[in-house]
Design a protein around this motif. Structure first.
Motif, PDB file in Angstrom:
ATOM      1  N   ALA A  35       0.858  -1.187   0.000  1.00  0.00           N
ATOM      2  CA  ALA A  35       0.000   0.000   0.000  1.00  0.00           C
ATOM      3  C   ALA A  35       0.891   1.233   0.000  1.00  0.00           C
ATOM      4  CB  ALA A  35      -0.919   0.006   1.214  1.00  0.00           C
ATOM      5  N   PHE A  36       0.447   2.280  -0.700  1.00  0.00           N
ATOM      6  CA  PHE A  36       1.208   3.514  -0.885  1.00  0.00           C
ATOM      7  C   PHE A  36       1.067   4.474   0.286  1.00  0.00           C
ATOM      8  CE2 PHE A  36       0.972   7.966  -2.322  1.00  0.00           C
ATOM      9  CZ  PHE A  36       2.258   8.156  -2.766  1.00  0.00           C
ATOM     10  N   SER A  37      -0.078   4.440   0.954  1.00  0.00           N
ATOM     11  CA  SER A  37      -0.368   5.427   2.000  1.00  0.00           C
ATOM     12  C   SER A  37      -1.225   4.776   3.092  1.00  0.00           C
ATOM     13  CB  SER A  37      -1.135   6.610   1.410  1.00  0.00           C
ATOM     14  OG  SER A  37      -2.427   6.186   0.975  1.00  0.00           O
ATOM     15  N   ALA A  38      -1.413   5.511   4.174  1.00  0.00           N
ATOM     16  CA  ALA A  38      -2.272   5.027   5.256  1.00  0.00           C
ATOM     17  C   ALA A  38      -3.694   4.812   4.751  1.00  0.00           C
ATOM     18  CB  ALA A  38      -2.255   6.014   6.417  1.00  0.00           C
ATOM     19  N   GLU A  39      -4.160   5.708   3.918  1.00  0.00           N
ATOM     20  CA  GLU A  39      -5.509   5.588   3.377  1.00  0.00           C
ATOM     21  C   GLU A  39      -5.646   4.324   2.530  1.00  0.00           C
ATOM     22  OE1 GLU A  39      -3.639   8.378   3.408  1.00  0.00           O
ATOM     23  OE2 GLU A  39      -4.825   9.678   4.709  1.00  0.00           O
ATOM     24  N   ASP A  40      -4.630   4.032   1.712  1.00  0.00           N
ATOM     25  CA  ASP A  40      -4.637   2.795   0.915  1.00  0.00           C
ATOM     26  C   ASP A  40      -4.599   1.567   1.826  1.00  0.00           C
ATOM     27  OD1 ASP A  40      -4.684   4.222  -1.458  1.00  0.00           O
ATOM     28  OD2 ASP A  40      -2.541   3.998  -1.850  1.00  0.00           O
ATOM     29  N   ALA A  41      -3.827   1.656   2.898  1.00  0.00           N
ATOM     30  CA  ALA A  41      -3.717   0.545   3.841  1.00  0.00           C
ATOM     31  C   ALA A  41      -5.079   0.244   4.474  1.00  0.00           C
ATOM     32  CB  ALA A  41      -2.685   0.863   4.914  1.00  0.00           C
ATOM     33  N   ILE A  42      -5.784   1.282   4.869  1.00  0.00           N
ATOM     34  CA  ILE A  42      -7.104   1.089   5.480  1.00  0.00           C
ATOM     35  C   ILE A  42      -8.059   0.426   4.490  1.00  0.00           C
ATOM     36  CG2 ILE A  42      -9.136   2.315   6.367  1.00  0.00           C
ATOM     37  CD1 ILE A  42      -7.075   4.239   7.739  1.00  0.00           C
TER      38      ILE A  42
END
Length: 126
Positions: A35-42
């Protein structure tokens, strides 16, 4: 359904670093999702894949850094164990205070694998 191999979510905005981290984990027998970012991870965590461990960088673009992401994951997915990584060694104390494993960049494959193994097989957080 449980996977035979632990699945690790690797969160890092630097594509080459994320690829390296995924490669190291896969060579150790883990399945990985990047995942690229925290938002993508979520978004990944909300999906059908059951993750055992999340490896996240501290400094990332967007509204959440790695520590904010870790707090969100601890609240919403308490079964997911977390490893924090950064090139800034000052984050080690903050990680320890948050009951997170910290791995300083640059790390060797053995250092990363040790941290992942400890978290993948470690006891549940209370």
């Amino acid at each position: 359904m449980e996977n035979a191999q632990p699945v690790i979510l690797v969160v890092d905005d630097e594509p080459l670093t994320r690829l390296y981290e995924c490669d190291v984990a896969e060579e150790a027998g883990y399945l990985t999702v990047g995942a690229f970012s925290a938002e993508d991870a979520i978004m990944e965590l909300e999906g059908p894949t059951e993750f055992q461990v999340m490896l996240t960088d501290v400094e990332m673009p967007g509204g959440l850094d790695g520590f904010a992401l870790a707090r969100t994951v601890q609240e919403r997915w308490p079964e997911v164990r977390i490893v924090i990584t950064s090139g800034e060694p000052d984050y080690a104390d903050q990680a320890e205070e948050s009951d997170l494993t910290f791995v300083a960049k640059p790390f060797t494959p053995d250092q990363l694998n040790s941290a992942l193994q400890a978290r993948a097989s470690g006891p549940d957080r209370s």
